[in-house]
Write a protein that holds these residues in place. Sequence first.
Motif, PDB file in Angstrom:
ATOM      1  N   ILE A 148       0.799  -1.132   0.057  1.00 19.90           N
ATOM      2  CA  ILE A 148       0.157   0.049   0.053  1.00 19.90           C
ATOM      3  C   ILE A 148       0.738   1.294   0.002  1.00 19.90           C
ATOM      4  CG2 ILE A 148      -0.248   0.080   2.659  1.00 19.90           C
ATOM      5  CD1 ILE A 148      -3.081   0.919   1.969  1.00 19.90           C
ATOM      6  N   VAL A 149       1.985   1.105   0.476  1.00 21.81           N
ATOM      7  CA  VAL A 149       3.067   2.396   0.435  1.00 21.81           C
ATOM      8  C   VAL A 149       3.188   2.839  -0.786  1.00 21.81           C
ATOM      9  CG1 VAL A 149       5.297   2.910   1.169  1.00 21.81           C
ATOM     10  CG2 VAL A 149       4.003   1.724   2.912  1.00 21.81           C
ATOM     11  N   ASN A 150       3.207   1.993  -1.655  1.00 17.34           N
ATOM     12  CA  ASN A 150       3.704   2.501  -3.249  1.00 17.34           C
ATOM     13  C   ASN A 150       2.529   3.324  -3.767  1.00 17.34           C
ATOM     14  OD1 ASN A 150       5.573   0.459  -2.917  1.00 17.34           O
ATOM     15  ND2 ASN A 150       4.492  -1.151  -3.963  1.00 17.34           N
ATOM     16  N   SER A 151       1.397   3.419  -3.290  1.00 22.39           N
ATOM     17  CA  SER A 151       0.282   4.119  -3.894  1.00 22.39           C
ATOM     18  C   SER A 151      -0.019   5.240  -3.028  1.00 22.39           C
ATOM     19  CB  SER A 151      -1.079   3.212  -3.596  1.00 22.39           C
ATOM     20  OG  SER A 151      -1.119   2.028  -4.220  1.00 22.39           O
ATOM     21  N   LEU A 152       0.701   5.398  -1.850  1.00 22.07           N
ATOM     22  CA  LEU A 152       0.353   6.541  -0.962  1.00 22.07           C
ATOM     23  C   LEU A 152       1.500   7.821  -0.972  1.00 22.07           C
ATOM     24  CD1 LEU A 152      -0.798   4.790   2.250  1.00 22.07           C
ATOM     25  CD2 LEU A 152      -2.038   5.730   0.622  1.00 22.07           C
ATOM     26  N   THR A 153       2.518   7.252  -1.248  1.00 22.79           N
ATOM     27  CA  THR A 153       3.989   8.072  -1.240  1.00 22.79           C
ATOM     28  C   THR A 153       3.646   9.397  -1.856  1.00 22.79           C
ATOM     29  OG1 THR A 153       5.269   6.158  -0.939  1.00 22.79           O
ATOM     30  CG2 THR A 153       6.311   8.202  -1.357  1.00 22.79           C
ATOM     31  N   ASP A 154       3.109   9.305  -3.297  1.00 25.13           N
ATOM     32  CA  ASP A 154       3.030  10.525  -4.025  1.00 25.13           C
ATOM     33  C   ASP A 154       1.718  11.262  -4.125  1.00 25.13           C
ATOM     34  OD1 ASP A 154       5.825   9.958  -5.205  1.00 25.13           O
ATOM     35  OD2 ASP A 154       4.823   8.542  -6.483  1.00 25.13           O
ATOM     36  N   LEU A 155       1.018  10.857  -3.147  1.00 16.66           N
ATOM     37  CA  LEU A 155      -0.368  11.814  -3.029  1.00 16.66           C
ATOM     38  C   LEU A 155       0.012  13.009  -2.423  1.00 16.66           C
ATOM     39  CD1 LEU A 155      -2.930   9.244  -1.305  1.00 16.66           C
ATOM     40  CD2 LEU A 155      -2.717  10.028  -3.763  1.00 16.66           C
ATOM     41  N   SER A 156      -0.778  14.036  -2.901  1.00 12.29           N
ATOM     42  CA  SER A 156      -0.949  15.482  -2.319  1.00 12.29           C
ATOM     43  C   SER A 156      -1.624  15.320  -1.078  1.00 12.29           C
ATOM     44  CB  SER A 156      -0.987  16.465  -3.446  1.00 12.29           C
ATOM     45  OG  SER A 156      -0.454  16.535  -4.668  1.00 12.29           O
ATOM     46  N   SER A 157      -1.426  16.392  -0.258  1.00 10.92           N
ATOM     47  CA  SER A 157      -2.444  16.538   0.873  1.00 10.92           C
ATOM     48  C   SER A 157      -3.712  16.587   0.626  1.00 10.92           C
ATOM     49  CB  SER A 157      -1.763  17.637   1.781  1.00 10.92           C
ATOM     50  OG  SER A 157      -0.717  17.431   2.364  1.00 10.92           O
ATOM     51  N   PRO A 214      -9.912  -4.597  -4.540  1.00 12.27           N
ATOM     52  CA  PRO A 214      -8.466  -4.192  -4.531  1.00 12.27           C
ATOM     53  C   PRO A 214      -7.712  -4.874  -5.417  1.00 12.27           C
ATOM     54  CG  PRO A 214      -9.607  -4.608  -2.485  1.00 12.27           C
ATOM     55  CD  PRO A 214     -10.469  -5.149  -3.402  1.00 12.27           C
ATOM     56  N   ASN A 215      -6.591  -4.431  -5.487  1.00 13.66           N
ATOM     57  CA  ASN A 215      -5.470  -5.060  -6.297  1.00 13.66           C
ATOM     58  C   ASN A 215      -4.114  -4.543  -5.607  1.00 13.66           C
ATOM     59  OD1 ASN A 215      -4.471  -2.230  -7.506  1.00 13.66           O
ATOM     60  ND2 ASN A 215      -6.516  -2.309  -8.321  1.00 13.66           N
ATOM     61  N   PRO A 216      -2.885  -5.049  -5.992  1.00 17.68           N
ATOM     62  CA  PRO A 216      -1.838  -4.830  -5.401  1.00 17.68           C
ATOM     63  C   PRO A 216      -1.406  -3.522  -5.090  1.00 17.68           C
ATOM     64  CG  PRO A 216      -1.458  -6.651  -7.127  1.00 17.68           C
ATOM     65  CD  PRO A 216      -2.811  -6.050  -7.263  1.00 17.68           C
ATOM     66  N   ALA A 217      -2.026  -2.552  -5.911  1.00 19.42           N
ATOM     67  CA  ALA A 217      -1.500  -1.134  -5.706  1.00 19.42           C
ATOM     68  C   ALA A 217      -2.954  -0.379  -5.076  1.00 19.42           C
ATOM     69  CB  ALA A 217      -1.438  -0.553  -7.047  1.00 19.42           C
ATOM     70  N   GLY A 218      -4.040  -1.112  -4.718  1.00 19.50           N
ATOM     71  CA  GLY A 218      -5.184  -0.462  -3.976  1.00 19.50           C
ATOM     72  C   GLY A 218      -4.601   0.025  -2.710  1.00 19.50           C
ATOM     73  N   VAL A 219      -5.556   0.909  -2.193  1.00 27.96           N
ATOM     74  CA  VAL A 219      -5.211   1.496  -0.949  1.00 27.96           C
ATOM     75  C   VAL A 219      -6.439   1.421   0.092  1.00 27.96           C
ATOM     76  CG1 VAL A 219      -3.824   3.187  -1.838  1.00 27.96           C
ATOM     77  CG2 VAL A 219      -6.007   3.544  -1.790  1.00 27.96           C
ATOM     78  N   ARG A 220      -7.609   0.638  -0.256  1.00 29.30           N
ATOM     79  CA  ARG A 220      -8.779   0.306   0.710  1.00 29.30           C
ATOM     80  C   ARG A 220      -7.993  -0.564   1.844  1.00 29.30           C
ATOM     81  NH1 ARG A 220     -14.024   1.923  -0.872  1.00 29.30           N
ATOM     82  NH2 ARG A 220     -14.908   0.380   0.493  1.00 29.30           N
ATOM     83  N   LEU A 221      -8.332  -0.422   3.131  1.00 30.11           N
ATOM     84  CA  LEU A 221      -7.876  -1.121   4.245  1.00 30.11           C
ATOM     85  C   LEU A 221      -8.748  -2.266   4.294  1.00 30.11           C
ATOM     86  CD1 LEU A 221      -6.049   1.526   6.618  1.00 30.11           C
ATOM     87  CD2 LEU A 221      -5.201   0.300   4.562  1.00 30.11           C
ATOM     88  N   ASP A 222      -8.382  -3.425   4.871  1.00 30.55           N
ATOM     89  CA  ASP A 222      -9.170  -4.572   5.623  1.00 30.55           C
ATOM     90  C   ASP A 222      -8.248  -5.367   6.328  1.00 30.55           C
ATOM     91  OD1 ASP A 222     -10.469  -7.173   5.600  1.00 30.55           O
ATOM     92  OD2 ASP A 222     -11.671  -6.268   4.329  1.00 30.55           O
ATOM     93  N   TYR A 223      -8.563  -5.287   7.584  1.00 27.19           N
ATOM     94  CA  TYR A 223      -7.924  -5.762   8.681  1.00 27.19           C
ATOM     95  C   TYR A 223      -7.735  -7.357   8.860  1.00 27.19           C
ATOM     96  CZ  TYR A 223      -7.798  -1.648  11.570  1.00 27.19           C
ATOM     97  OH  TYR A 223      -7.411  -0.402  12.210  1.00 27.19           O
ATOM     98  N   ILE A 224      -8.689  -7.956   7.839  1.00 30.53           N
ATOM     99  CA  ILE A 224      -8.773  -9.527   7.728  1.00 30.53           C
ATOM    100  C   ILE A 224      -8.129  -9.708   6.267  1.00 30.53           C
ATOM    101  CG2 ILE A 224     -10.033 -11.617   7.174  1.00 30.53           C
ATOM    102  CD1 ILE A 224     -12.069 -10.048   9.658  1.00 30.53           C
ATOM    103  N   ARG A 225      -8.285  -9.025   5.181  1.00 29.55           N
ATOM    104  CA  ARG A 225      -7.967  -9.616   4.055  1.00 29.55           C
ATOM    105  C   ARG A 225      -6.624  -8.821   3.485  1.00 29.55           C
ATOM    106  NH1 ARG A 225     -13.108  -9.212   5.330  1.00 29.55           N
ATOM    107  NH2 ARG A 225     -14.265 -10.745   5.102  1.00 29.55           N
ATOM    108  N   SER A 226      -6.300  -7.562   3.889  1.00 32.73           N
ATOM    109  CA  SER A 226      -5.153  -6.959   3.508  1.00 32.73           C
ATOM    110  C   SER A 226      -3.825  -7.174   4.203  1.00 32.73           C
ATOM    111  CB  SER A 226      -5.356  -5.551   3.570  1.00 32.73           C
ATOM    112  OG  SER A 226      -6.386  -5.036   2.857  1.00 32.73           O
ATOM    113  N   ASN A 227      -3.789  -8.148   5.145  1.00 34.20           N
ATOM    114  CA  ASN A 227      -2.531  -8.388   5.638  1.00 34.20           C
ATOM    115  C   ASN A 227      -1.520  -7.413   5.832  1.00 34.20           C
ATOM    116  OD1 ASN A 227      -3.570 -11.305   5.034  1.00 34.20           O
ATOM    117  ND2 ASN A 227      -2.007 -11.483   3.339  1.00 34.20           N
ATOM    118  N   LEU A 228      -2.531  -6.438   6.857  1.00 35.42           N
ATOM    119  CA  LEU A 228      -1.594  -5.123   7.224  1.00 35.42           C
ATOM    120  C   LEU A 228      -0.852  -5.232   8.293  1.00 35.42           C
ATOM    121  CD1 LEU A 228      -4.962  -3.001   7.159  1.00 35.42           C
ATOM    122  CD2 LEU A 228      -3.082  -2.830   5.459  1.00 35.42           C
TER     123      LEU A 228
END
Length: 372
Positions: free
Chosen positions: A102-111, A121-135
């Motif tokens: 998820i870090v790949n998709s967040l770094t370049d975001l503007s505020s 979701p896909n490998p570049a997706g940013v929706r969080l899921d405590y069970i399915r995203s392996n966070l």
Amino acid sequence: MPLHNYGVWKATPVSYVVEHEEDDNKSPHLSLYFSDKGGPSHHSGQMFRRLRRHSGHKIHRAVRGNKEIPGLFRAAINIKSGDKKESRLTYWVDHDFKNHPIVNSLTDLSSGYYPLEETEPNPAGVRLDYIRSNLFNINTGRILPHDIPGSNNDMIDVLEPEVKQAIDDNADIYLFGEPFNDRKGIHNVHMNQGNVKQFANDDGVFQDGGLLIHYPRSGRWVGVFLGFASQAVHTDNSDGHAISSETWGHYLEREKRDTELTEDSVIIDEALINPESDSSRARRRSVTLTNPKDHTMPLSSWKIKNSAGELQVLPPNAALDAKSTQTFEIPDVHLSKLGDTITLLNEEGLKVDGVSYRSQQGVERQPVAFVH
């Protein structure tokens, strides 16, 4: 029904207010005030920091009826549950979160605030899921009360230092949740599925809240994840409702376990993401599993899943002897070089273990080892 307008807000943290037991013993919060860089609240945030510095006043204690600060947005972070039977929270923190894709998709975001569409979701997706995203490694979680005497033993003790350091180091924060109706802040910065009946209307998948902190100078990422001890460990893949009676409180309070639970029965030790070739003599794309138990674990009908939903069913005769390790090829599951998640499901489709890796690891020729 799922949350409305779920999304992520990138901002700069400015100050915080924490409500202790004497301030609010029913529904206390840590209010994190933040500014959008270059946005309408930017100059107000600078002014607030100057005023605080000159006055020597640290606005860390709650003042009833005075939760808003002009020119700043507010994140209302729960530090106690509204469930009268179980008011404690579950807390996970990862101080080396940079390995999650998820870090790949967040770094370049503007505020600013970004609504996240309800798409798979896909490998570049940013929706969080405590069970399915392996966070995070679920075994590192702690069940904590709101505010009790002592050190490092309640929600205030563990959450306050993370917030304070982010402010002091002028970090970037990423708040996941649901904006207030007036758009002056964000709430539901916690797990939003597997709720008890009273709050089941908020259930949904890939709509969990959380706080990610990025320290640009060092490149360090920290993930802070909050849930309620009463929430279910396993939820339905379509609506996020609980599908088992096992809660985080049951799972993490190990000394109270009276039965063997699903998690921890088998562990994903490593994965070969990018083998050199598909020749018969080369190692194929694979995962290595370990059985930490003192008895054999049958793996018939167990599955390996990636973030795109591709499944590899393990062989009908698959099994792991006690304290043994075995590698399984996964030709039906493609692991992205951009970073991905790998999840192990048992014969009932319940998650047993899950890991993730970042883009840099995905291009390596050697297996990626996972720490548990």
